[in-house]
Design a protein around this motif. Structure first.
Motif, PDB file in Angstrom:
ATOM      1  N   MET A  95       0.026  -3.811  15.368  1.00 55.39           N
ATOM      2  CA  MET A  95       0.345  -4.806  14.388  1.00 55.39           C
ATOM      3  C   MET A  95      -0.121  -4.254  13.042  1.00 55.39           C
ATOM      4  SD  MET A  95      -0.953  -8.682  14.376  1.00 55.39           S
ATOM      5  CE  MET A  95       0.469  -9.604  14.816  1.00 55.39           C
ATOM      6  N   THR A  96       0.699  -4.404  12.031  1.00 55.24           N
ATOM      7  CA  THR A  96       0.341  -3.887  10.719  1.00 55.24           C
ATOM      8  C   THR A  96       0.764  -4.866   9.639  1.00 55.24           C
ATOM      9  OG1 THR A  96       0.515  -2.002   9.239  1.00 55.24           O
ATOM     10  CG2 THR A  96       2.472  -2.576  10.469  1.00 55.24           C
ATOM     11  N   PHE A  97       0.134  -4.780   8.507  1.00 54.23           N
ATOM     12  CA  PHE A  97       0.431  -5.685   7.407  1.00 54.23           C
ATOM     13  C   PHE A  97       0.689  -4.947   6.097  1.00 54.23           C
ATOM     14  CE2 PHE A  97      -2.154  -7.977  10.450  1.00 54.23           C
ATOM     15  CZ  PHE A  97      -1.341  -9.058  10.698  1.00 54.23           C
ATOM     16  N   GLY A  98       0.910  -3.649   6.158  1.00 53.66           N
ATOM     17  CA  GLY A  98       1.212  -2.882   4.960  1.00 53.66           C
ATOM     18  C   GLY A  98      -0.025  -2.416   4.224  1.00 53.66           C
ATOM     19  N   LEU A  99       0.217  -1.640   3.184  1.00 52.48           N
ATOM     20  CA  LEU A  99      -0.868  -1.077   2.390  1.00 52.48           C
ATOM     21  C   LEU A  99      -0.538  -1.182   0.909  1.00 52.48           C
ATOM     22  CD1 LEU A  99      -1.356   2.200   4.458  1.00 52.48           C
ATOM     23  CD2 LEU A  99      -2.860   0.217   4.469  1.00 52.48           C
TER      24      LEU A  99
ATOM     25  N   GLU B 234       6.273   1.225  20.827  1.00 51.50           N
ATOM     26  CA  GLU B 234       7.465   1.435  20.022  1.00 51.50           C
ATOM     27  C   GLU B 234       7.091   1.274  18.561  1.00 51.50           C
ATOM     28  OE1 GLU B 234      10.467  -1.309  21.247  1.00 51.50           O
ATOM     29  OE2 GLU B 234      10.910  -0.218  23.076  1.00 51.50           O
ATOM     30  N   GLY B 235       7.856   1.892  17.708  1.00 52.31           N
ATOM     31  CA  GLY B 235       7.655   1.727  16.283  1.00 52.31           C
ATOM     32  C   GLY B 235       7.327   3.027  15.594  1.00 52.31           C
TER      33      GLY B 235
ATOM     34  N   ARG C 285       4.092  -0.829  14.700  1.00 52.12           N
ATOM     35  CA  ARG C 285       4.160  -0.329  16.063  1.00 52.12           C
ATOM     36  C   ARG C 285       3.510  -1.350  16.982  1.00 52.12           C
ATOM     37  NH1 ARG C 285       0.407   2.704  13.398  1.00 52.12           N
ATOM     38  NH2 ARG C 285      -1.724   2.580  14.169  1.00 52.12           N
ATOM     39  N   GLY C 286       3.844  -1.267  18.234  1.00 54.84           N
ATOM     40  CA  GLY C 286       3.274  -2.197  19.194  1.00 54.84           C
ATOM     41  C   GLY C 286       3.867  -1.984  20.566  1.00 54.84           C
ATOM     42  N   LEU C 287       3.499  -2.861  21.457  1.00 53.43           N
ATOM     43  CA  LEU C 287       3.985  -2.803  22.822  1.00 53.43           C
ATOM     44  C   LEU C 287       5.152  -3.772  22.965  1.00 53.43           C
ATOM     45  CD1 LEU C 287       0.533  -2.991  24.635  1.00 53.43           C
ATOM     46  CD2 LEU C 287       1.908  -0.953  24.241  1.00 53.43           C
ATOM     47  N   PRO C 288       6.296  -3.310  23.471  1.00 50.27           N
ATOM     48  CA  PRO C 288       7.417  -4.230  23.667  1.00 50.27           C
ATOM     49  C   PRO C 288       7.146  -5.215  24.803  1.00 50.27           C
ATOM     50  CG  PRO C 288       7.997  -2.045  24.458  1.00 50.27           C
ATOM     51  CD  PRO C 288       6.657  -1.942  23.797  1.00 50.27           C
ATOM     52  N   GLU C 289       6.250  -4.836  25.710  1.00 45.29           N
ATOM     53  CA  GLU C 289       5.844  -5.730  26.786  1.00 45.29           C
ATOM     54  C   GLU C 289       4.437  -5.359  27.241  1.00 45.29           C
ATOM     55  OE1 GLU C 289       8.822  -5.083  29.738  1.00 45.29           O
ATOM     56  OE2 GLU C 289       7.881  -3.274  30.481  1.00 45.29           O
ATOM     57  N   LEU C 290       3.740  -6.338  27.784  1.00 46.99           N
ATOM     58  CA  LEU C 290       2.386  -6.117  28.274  1.00 46.99           C
ATOM     59  C   LEU C 290       2.258  -6.841  29.612  1.00 46.99           C
ATOM     60  CD1 LEU C 290      -0.417  -4.923  27.692  1.00 46.99           C
ATOM     61  CD2 LEU C 290      -1.023  -7.087  26.628  1.00 46.99           C
TER      62      LEU C 290
END
Length: 61
Positions: A1-5, A46-47, A52-57
Motif C-alpha cells: 500500500m502506498t500513498f505517494g511522495l 502485483e504492481g 503494489r500489493g497482494l491480489p489475494e491473501l
C-alpha cells in the motif's frame, strides 16, 4: 500500500495507516487461529514501484 511522495503525498496517508493497523489488530485478536492457507513463498505481489500489493491473501482458521 502506498500513498505517494513529495508534493503528491496524500494528506490522509497517516490516518489510513492507523486505521489499517487497528483493523488488522482487531481481526487478529478476534480470530486468534487465523493463519496463511499457503506457504509464504506462494504469495504473489502485483504492481510497480509506487503501488503494489497482494491480489489475494488466502487464510484459514
Amino acid at each position: 500500500m502506498t500513498f505517494g511522495l513529495g508534493i503528491h503525498y496524500c494528506l490522509g496517508a497517516r490516518l489510513a495507516r492507523v486505521e489499517l493497523e487497528l483493523a488488522l489488530a482487531v481481526t487478529l485478536r478476534r480470530l486468534p487461529g487465523l493463519r496463511l492457507a499457503v506457504p509464504v513463498g506462494e504469495l504473489r505481489s502485483e504492481g510497480g514501484h509506487l503501488i503494489r500489493g497482494l491480489p489475494e491473501l488466502p487464510v484459514a482458521w
